[in-house]
Design a protein around this motif. Structure first.
Motif, PDB file in Angstrom:
ATOM      1  N   LYS A 239       0.836  -1.206   0.000  1.00 30.01           N
ATOM      2  CA  LYS A 239       0.000   0.000   0.000  1.00 30.01           C
ATOM      3  C   LYS A 239       0.869   1.255   0.000  1.00 30.01           C
ATOM      4  CE  LYS A 239      -4.296  -1.173   2.293  1.00 30.01           C
ATOM      5  NZ  LYS A 239      -4.902  -1.305   3.622  1.00 30.01           N
ATOM      6  N   ALA A 240       1.880   1.246   0.834  1.00 30.89           N
ATOM      7  CA  ALA A 240       2.760   2.414   0.932  1.00 30.89           C
ATOM      8  C   ALA A 240       3.473   2.659  -0.394  1.00 30.89           C
ATOM      9  CB  ALA A 240       3.773   2.222   2.059  1.00 30.89           C
ATOM     10  N   ALA A 241       3.881   1.575  -1.056  1.00 25.04           N
ATOM     11  CA  ALA A 241       4.560   1.711  -2.354  1.00 25.04           C
ATOM     12  C   ALA A 241       3.625   2.364  -3.361  1.00 25.04           C
ATOM     13  CB  ALA A 241       5.033   0.348  -2.857  1.00 25.04           C
ATOM     14  N   GLU A 242       2.381   1.924  -3.344  1.00 25.37           N
ATOM     15  CA  GLU A 242       1.408   2.481  -4.285  1.00 25.37           C
ATOM     16  C   GLU A 242       1.145   3.959  -3.972  1.00 25.37           C
ATOM     17  OE1 GLU A 242      -2.080   0.050  -4.722  1.00 25.37           O
ATOM     18  OE2 GLU A 242      -2.944   1.511  -6.133  1.00 25.37           O
ATOM     19  N   LYS A 243       0.900   4.239  -2.693  1.00 23.98           N
ATOM     20  CA  LYS A 243       0.596   5.615  -2.284  1.00 23.98           C
ATOM     21  C   LYS A 243       1.708   6.592  -2.615  1.00 23.98           C
ATOM     22  CE  LYS A 243      -2.724   5.157   1.502  1.00 23.98           C
ATOM     23  NZ  LYS A 243      -2.963   5.319   2.960  1.00 23.98           N
ATOM     24  N   THR A 244       2.951   6.127  -2.531  1.00 25.79           N
ATOM     25  CA  THR A 244       4.073   7.049  -2.725  1.00 25.79           C
ATOM     26  C   THR A 244       4.669   6.933  -4.132  1.00 25.79           C
ATOM     27  OG1 THR A 244       5.579   5.447  -1.719  1.00 25.79           O
ATOM     28  CG2 THR A 244       4.644   7.123  -0.271  1.00 25.79           C
ATOM     29  N   GLY A 245       3.986   6.197  -4.994  1.00 25.72           N
ATOM     30  CA  GLY A 245       4.392   6.142  -6.397  1.00 25.72           C
ATOM     31  C   GLY A 245       5.685   5.395  -6.670  1.00 25.72           C
ATOM     32  N   MET A 246       5.947   4.375  -5.874  1.00 25.37           N
ATOM     33  CA  MET A 246       7.162   3.587  -6.116  1.00 25.37           C
ATOM     34  C   MET A 246       6.902   2.584  -7.242  1.00 25.37           C
ATOM     35  SD  MET A 246       9.500   4.628  -4.146  1.00 25.37           S
ATOM     36  CE  MET A 246       9.156   6.243  -3.462  1.00 25.37           C
ATOM     37  N   PRO A 247       7.956   2.159  -7.962  1.00 22.44           N
ATOM     38  CA  PRO A 247       7.760   1.162  -9.015  1.00 22.44           C
ATOM     39  C   PRO A 247       7.241  -0.142  -8.406  1.00 22.44           C
ATOM     40  CG  PRO A 247      10.100   1.463  -8.547  1.00 22.44           C
ATOM     41  CD  PRO A 247       9.373   2.538  -7.801  1.00 22.44           C
ATOM     42  N   LYS A 248       6.419  -0.864  -9.146  1.00 22.31           N
ATOM     43  CA  LYS A 248       5.690  -1.965  -8.506  1.00 22.31           C
ATOM     44  C   LYS A 248       6.593  -3.106  -8.017  1.00 22.31           C
ATOM     45  CE  LYS A 248       4.290  -4.218 -12.819  1.00 22.31           C
ATOM     46  NZ  LYS A 248       3.234  -4.922 -13.526  1.00 22.31           N
TER      47      LYS A 248
END
Lengths: 507, 507
Positions: free
Chosen positions: A201-210
């Motif tokens: 979730k945090a990766a998605e919220k902060t726009g990190m590569p999947k």
């Protein structure tokens, strides 16, 4: 909410058919959720996605990665009671410990976020050009640290949060710009999945590569496949000597060997001088009974070995230590297999010739509760029998009574590498403390004066690691901000124009 | 003055009976001195003496070790012309190079002396106690670096002084407080013995323990015995991938694995943009002809691979590079075996399908002189054939002509780890330089802009190492003051009283 699936680059998936369940150690019953082991294809996908993500993630700013880490911490807290309940259900550890460990995990994530908000951690150095130098001009050189690539993290059985999915290895690797693939510990697969979902979730919220984060379920073969994958560039592990060494061997045999930092077993010797025992034996017996039984003795810094030079007070101290230790209520171990291991290793050591059991917990034992043991042996016998030098993972400690300081020093020098060594002494002690400290520091990563080894502070000056087999590379630490050094390497830029340099090297 | 014996803890000895001689590569004749390989007993004595010396040496002050290192430098200079003559006789390298390399060696020793005169290099950190912290008080913690133990150093064939007996590995290890055992390179055993005698004298003059330095003669088995010895705690190596990897494997298989820093082969890719070739092709051809043939191409940073995107100017540039390179007089290689290796590896590469030899030196070749070669190949062919990615140790370079930038990037990403990568470009270049730099930095330890990779400055910002197989651990450097980090590990002192702390942690 727990699905039993693997988290492959943020997507929860289960292509496989190999199932397993976790155990509630308090009841010795399986927990209901069915977990699915990752397939070889899913492992490969996780590694390929991590490699693709690395190309983007390594170029993120420190602020972006700090944002990511802080958001992971927020998302872990947002899991609230479900995380705490799952933790307790899978580990048998009490609620206070669960909350404390979650606090430590969040603190670590935020510490690394703070560390990488600016680029000081990269140890940038600058050598100015000297165009007029004779016989040859000196070129402008600037050095910084860059991440190694995808890191595989193996979580610890004894710390389902702080040394696992979002623990120190993951936090430090992500902070440095390395994508992470966690092999969730099968004993707490549910806790792992919850934390993995928080990271996703945090990766998605902060726009990190999947591909920046994946977590896979599995056993030995899953670990092998991960460590052997050519797109994996480093490994972090916390666990047994057998497990850590096996991964180290696999990594060393690769066509391209990769670094493995494995933090493994340790018996954490404690040297108590005769003066200290004479002056405050009762206090020490109480303090050490607490340290020996803390967390059912399931800490990597548990004091498994107490060394002293025999004096008229030794026998009374050993008796008191045994009394205090066995007076503490038995506690549940993490898993039936860990209890079995404790009992068979303990049995192995106490059945050696010359070893006396001074005290053993005699109350009733519920499912997976462990009986604490204090044993005693002479220095002479201990020196000759390497079986006694091994770790008994649990509430066990052995007192070694040396005939003199020379024998004590000989024992210290002959010990395997240790995470910690402790010296309990008095001001104006009759023992040669400088000599003891010198011998001890050569065998350990951290040396404690008049304290207990349990309790590993998360700070810059902490060294958590030590000469083999305490860890596979004593030059690094698993705890504290410097643990980031495991995942980075120096690179020099020579005669570079400003516009092609990374921002933190422009000056 | 050269005896042919081994230096075991300062004593020159030869218990063995296996003899060998060095070769004068200029004449292809054996030199007169008979050298004796160390016996297994002598190797064991050297290691045991080193271990005993470690107990004293690790406690010496930085000033004492600085004095030792400076005295080694003085004693090397005092060897005067005998050292220079022996160097030339055993390596075929010219006097200017011998004098230059001696200067570099002395400079390195004095740099490390300066480094350890105070204790800043130990990266000391201090965390103050917080006795009132809730829920638990924080203990006082102080962290510093201590030496690992005896280090075995394998000298390089191509640098008989600066990367050998008293080279960077030895200087950094001694500076840190680690005793050193050198396995002298058999090609320059006389040079090794002279330098070993200088170190032994310096150790005696400055009151160092006798086991602080040893040097043994021998071949493969000697190396194995040293790396497998339980009292040896780390290894430094400069040489071939085969040799370095073999030592790495041995060290990883030990009961107690130890770190090996091996600096190995590299083809040091140079990316030349079409714009750069178009604007200054002639100048680049001259500069690179010089770099390719420098030291008969026997530098680990020799540019063996030139990558460019094909343009109307490429063909003319390649022709000019070949002309300039083959116009330079042939020079002697270090040893008949090295010349044989150059010829067979070169033959292997140029016989691959799709490779064209653009130019080959056609003058007369005296004993062990090497013919320089410039070859050319398309990006497509290069990508498909890993044989072309290997190092040809000598004055050889291959130009790879890519069809476009995507192919160029693909080639860079597929390269093995390298010591260096170089970008030759123009201001306002049409190529996407940021993308090329990003891809390149992920494969190399040092990246150079509009320069040549040959020439390794000794300074703090130098990184000499790189992803495997450039070195066995990309997290360390072989050159510059930070190379000391290979031989030290952190240790924390918790709650220590001042009188038991090392001086540099008292504050």
């Amino acid at each position: 909410m727990i699905t039993g699936k693997n988290c492959i680059g943020g997507q929860f998936k289960a292509d496989g058919s190999v199932e397993f369940k976790t155990v509630d150690p308090k009841k010795n019953e399986e927990n209901p959720t069915v977990f699915i082991e990752a397939t070889k294809g899913e492992i490969d996908t996780a590694a390929e996605l991590a490699w693709e993500a690395f190309k983007v993630f390594r170029k993120t700013s420190g602020k972006q990665r700090a944002d990511f880490l802080n958001t992971i911490a927020d998302e872990i807290l947002a899991l609230d009671q479900e995380l705490i309940d799952t933790y307790m259900l899978e580990s048998g550890l009490p609620e206070g410990r669960a909350i404390g460990e979650r606090g430590r995990t969040v603190f670590q994530l935020r510490s690394f976020a703070k560390l990488v908000e600016n680029d000081d951690w990269r140890e940038n150095t600058f050598d100015a050009a000297q165009p007029d130098r004779k016989p040859q001009p000196k070129e402008d050189l600037r050095k910084t640290m860059i991440p190694l690539g995808p890191v595989v993290v193996f979580g610890a059985s004894n710390f389902p949060l702080a040394y696992s999915t979002a623990g120190g290895d993951t936090a430090s690797a992500l902070a440095s710009g390395c994508p992470v693939i966690v092999k969730g510990h099968p004993m707490h697969a549910g806790t792992n999945e919850l934390v993995a979902s928080a990271i996703a979730k945090a990766a998605e919220k902060t726009g990190m590569p999947k591909g920046v984060f994946s977590s896979v379920n599995g056993g030995t073969q899953t670990g092998i496949d991960l460590v052997e994958h050519p797109k994996v560039k480093a490994v972090g592990f916390t666990g047994s000597i057998g497990g850590g060494r096996a991964l180290f061997d696999l990594a060393a045999k690769r066509e391209e060997p990769i670094p493995v930092f494995a933090e493994m077993g340790s018996i954490n010797p404690v040297i108590m001088t005769a003066d200290a025992i004479s002056k405050r034996g009762s206090e020490l017996a109480k303090t050490y009974a607490g340290s020996i039984t803390l967390g059912t003795g399931q800490f990597c810094t548990n004091p498994g070995l107490l060394l002293t030079v025999k004096s008229p007070d030794t026998e009374a101290f050993v008796q008191e230590l045994a009394k205090e230790t066995t007076a503490i209520d038995a506690q549940t171990m993490l898993h039936p297999n860990i209890k079995k291991g404790y009992e068979s290793k303990g049995e192995d050591v106490i059945s050696q010739k010359g070893v006396a059991v001074v005290g053993k917990y005699e109350g009733n034992l519920d499912a997976n509760e462990a009986a604490s043991i204090i044993a005693s042996v002479s220095g002479e016998v201990f020196l000759k029998n390497p079986k006694m030098h091994q770790e008994v993972f649990g509430p066990f400690s052995m007192v070694v009574q040396c005939k003199d300081e020379a024998e004590l020093l000989q024992i210290i020098e002959g010990l395997e590498g240790q995470l910690t060594g402790t010296l309990i002494a008095e001001k104006g002690d009759g023992a040669n403390l400088l000599e003891i400290v010198d011998a001890l520091q050569n065998r350990v990563g951290r040396i404690i004066y008049n304290g207990v080894p349990t309790g590993v502070e998360v700070c810059a000056s902490m060294q958590h690691g030590g000469p083999y087999p305490a860890s596979t590379d004593s030059r690094f630490t698993a705890v504290g901000i410097h643990s980031i050094k495991r995942w980075v390497r120096p690179i020099s830029y020579q005669s570079f124009p400003m516009e092609l340099l990374p921002d933190h090297l422009k000056k």
